[in-house]
Design a protein around this motif. Structure first.
Motif, PDB file in Angstrom:
ATOM      1  N   SER A  69       0.810  -1.222   0.000  1.00  0.00           N
ATOM      2  CA  SER A  69       0.000   0.000   0.000  1.00  0.00           C
ATOM      3  C   SER A  69       0.842   1.270   0.000  1.00  0.00           C
ATOM      4  O   SER A  69       0.402   2.307  -0.494  1.00  0.00           O
ATOM      5  N   MET A  72       1.218   2.694  -3.497  1.00  0.00           N
ATOM      6  CA  MET A  72       0.049   3.030  -4.286  1.00  0.00           C
ATOM      7  C   MET A  72       0.102   4.491  -4.733  1.00  0.00           C
ATOM      8  O   MET A  72       0.619   5.366  -4.036  1.00  0.00           O
ATOM      9  N   ASN A  74      -1.916   7.963  -6.401  1.00  0.00           N
ATOM     10  CA  ASN A  74      -3.194   8.657  -6.405  1.00  0.00           C
ATOM     11  C   ASN A  74      -3.227   9.689  -7.526  1.00  0.00           C
ATOM     12  O   ASN A  74      -2.195  10.037  -8.111  1.00  0.00           O
ATOM     13  N   GLU A  75      -4.411  10.185  -7.829  1.00  0.00           N
ATOM     14  CA  GLU A  75      -4.576  11.166  -8.896  1.00  0.00           C
ATOM     15  C   GLU A  75      -3.655  12.362  -8.674  1.00  0.00           C
ATOM     16  O   GLU A  75      -3.573  12.904  -7.576  1.00  0.00           O
ATOM     17  N   LYS A  94      -7.431   9.425 -12.738  1.00  0.00           N
ATOM     18  CA  LYS A  94      -8.355   9.082 -11.662  1.00  0.00           C
ATOM     19  C   LYS A  94      -8.204   7.636 -11.179  1.00  0.00           C
ATOM     20  O   LYS A  94      -8.583   7.308 -10.055  1.00  0.00           O
ATOM     21  N   ARG A  95      -7.638   6.767 -12.019  1.00  0.00           N
ATOM     22  CA  ARG A  95      -7.518   5.354 -11.664  1.00  0.00           C
ATOM     23  C   ARG A  95      -6.332   5.123 -10.729  1.00  0.00           C
ATOM     24  O   ARG A  95      -5.210   5.525 -11.029  1.00  0.00           O
ATOM     25  N   ARG A  96      -6.566   4.510  -9.605  1.00  0.00           N
ATOM     26  CA  ARG A  96      -5.478   4.219  -8.669  1.00  0.00           C
ATOM     27  C   ARG A  96      -4.604   3.098  -9.235  1.00  0.00           C
ATOM     28  O   ARG A  96      -5.091   2.123  -9.800  1.00  0.00           O
ATOM     29  N   THR A 107       4.545  13.288  -5.048  1.00  0.00           N
ATOM     30  CA  THR A 107       3.251  13.891  -4.759  1.00  0.00           C
ATOM     31  C   THR A 107       3.496  15.352  -4.425  1.00  0.00           C
ATOM     32  O   THR A 107       4.197  15.674  -3.459  1.00  0.00           O
TER      33      THR A 107
END
Length: 397
Positions: A69, A72, A74-75, A94-96, A107
């Motif tokens: 995790s 992972m 994000n947008e 938008k797709r993780r 980020t």
């Protein structure tokens, strides 16, 4: 426009792992891939579009993604290869998705910087910064990827100005993406249109196979159009370059033709060269240069794009390495294909018209991309006002 200098670490989001590397290879082996599930971002998913390409995704189960995790995405996250295709950058939609082992991510703190502006920075001056930090021995790689990324300097205008610049450049990329999707849809329809016909003739009966080659350095021309495998993969437009920079012999493309790669037929590379440039056109020797005898090049392209043709080639490959399997030219030319002489004239005309539109759209995309690439450094440096750039973009799109 006033600019302030920041390190990338200064504009990263305050959350943990806002600058992070993908999981260790031992935690994300290929045997964990599944037919569907959570998509994994790899270097090949970063193309010319700002957003990640989803055509060649691999997947892991939700259970595996939960264990990883911390990797992972994000947008709005930016992703970069730290091994392999150094210098590329893409932004997550938008797709993780899950970050792969050879990738790193950033980020951005949206209160300090606009993610799309930072993306365009890394597609301009920031690309050089990444390349300077990469090893040139063996597979390109950044030795200390996170330290290197954190230490890159970026010059930022006010946030509203960043957003305006990103919007201007994004308008060109949006038009390019729309054109690309329209072309892909039209080509899929053309291939489907011919799928009702059955293979009935050997390929060598409907084409002329040209093997005229030249040593580019012997040409007197200032520039040539180079039809290479990388050029195919990045938009199916030839790269214009100096013949002195090309060190190996190439095939001459003297008339409209279709290029068929003999390398790795499970990844078909079939190129419709419906118009020959007004400078010498040179094809990689990995291609066969085929001139149609009884149809337009687009009809021949559609014939060779049939699934039955690719399947036949896959059964004829030689070589043990999965990345370097080739089909012998004689075997390729002996493959059964559709006979254009048995296809109704109306169908042939529809296919040819669609091919012409696809060629024109790709040329438009090249012009749009050139406009974007010319505007990018001028906007980033403050030498060009956003309002002036907007007028250029309005005229282009």
């Amino acid at each position: 426009m006033s600019l302030r200098s920041f390190k990338i670490q200064d504009i990263a989001a305050p959350a943990a792992r806002s600058i992070a590397i993908g999981p260790f290879g031992s935690n994300l082996k290929a045997d964990l891939y599944t037919p569907s599930g959570v998509p994994v971002v790899r270097g090949q998913n970063i193309k010319t579009s700002p957003y990640l390409n989803e055509e060649d995704l691999v997947f892991v189960s939700q259970e595996t993604a939960d264990k990883l995790s911390s990797s992972m995405l994000n947008e709005g996250d930016l992703v970069f290869p730290h091994r392999g295709a150094i210098g590329r950058v893409g932004i997550v939609g938008k797709r993780r998705m899950l970050l792969s082992s050879s990738m790193m991510k950033l980020t951005v703190d949206p209160n300090k910087a606009d993610p799309k502006f930072v993306l365009y920075f890394f597609r301009g001056p920031g690309e050089r910064e990444l390349l300077m930090r990469a090893s040139t021995v063996g597979t390109p790689g950044i030795g200390q990827p996170l330290t290197s990324l954190r230490g890159i300097t970026i010059e930022l205008p006010e946030l509203s100005q960043q957003q305006a610049i990103a919007e201007v450049l994004g308008a060109l990329d949006d038009k390019i993406d729309a054109n690309t999707k329209l072309t892909a849809t039209a080509e899929a329809l053309v291939v489907a249109l011919l799928s009702q016909f059955q293979p009935s003739v050997a390929l060598n009966e409907i084409v002329n196979y040209h093997k005229n080659s030249t040593k580019p350095e012997l040409l007197e021309d200032i520039s040539v159009a180079q039809y290479s495998l990388p050029a195919f993969d990045t938009g199916q437009l030839p790269e214009e370059s100096s013949p002195l920079d090309i060190k190996s012999s190439k095939f001459l493309i003297e008339r409209p033709a279709v290029l068929v790669s003999k390398l790795n037929p499970r990844f078909p590379r079939i190129w419709d060269v419906s118009e020959v440039p007004n400078i010498p056109a040179l094809a990689s020797t990995e291609f066969l240069v085929l001139e149609p005898r009884h149809s337009s090049t687009t009809v021949l392209w559609a014939i060779l794009s049939q699934a039955s043709f690719s399947a036949s080639l896959e059964s004829k490959v030689a070589g043990t390495s999965g990345s370097h399997q080739r089909v012998k030219p004689a075997d390729l030319l002996a493959t059964l294909v559709l006979d254009p002489r048995s296809i109704p004239t109306g169908v042939l005309n529809s296919v040819t018209s669609s091919g012409l539109r696809a060629t024109q759209t790709r040329m438009e995309n090249r012009r749009l991309a050139a406009t974007r690439d010319a505007l990018l450094p001028q906007l980033m440096s403050g030498k060009l006002r956003v309002k002036d750039a907007e007028r250029v973009v309005s005229a282009a799109v």
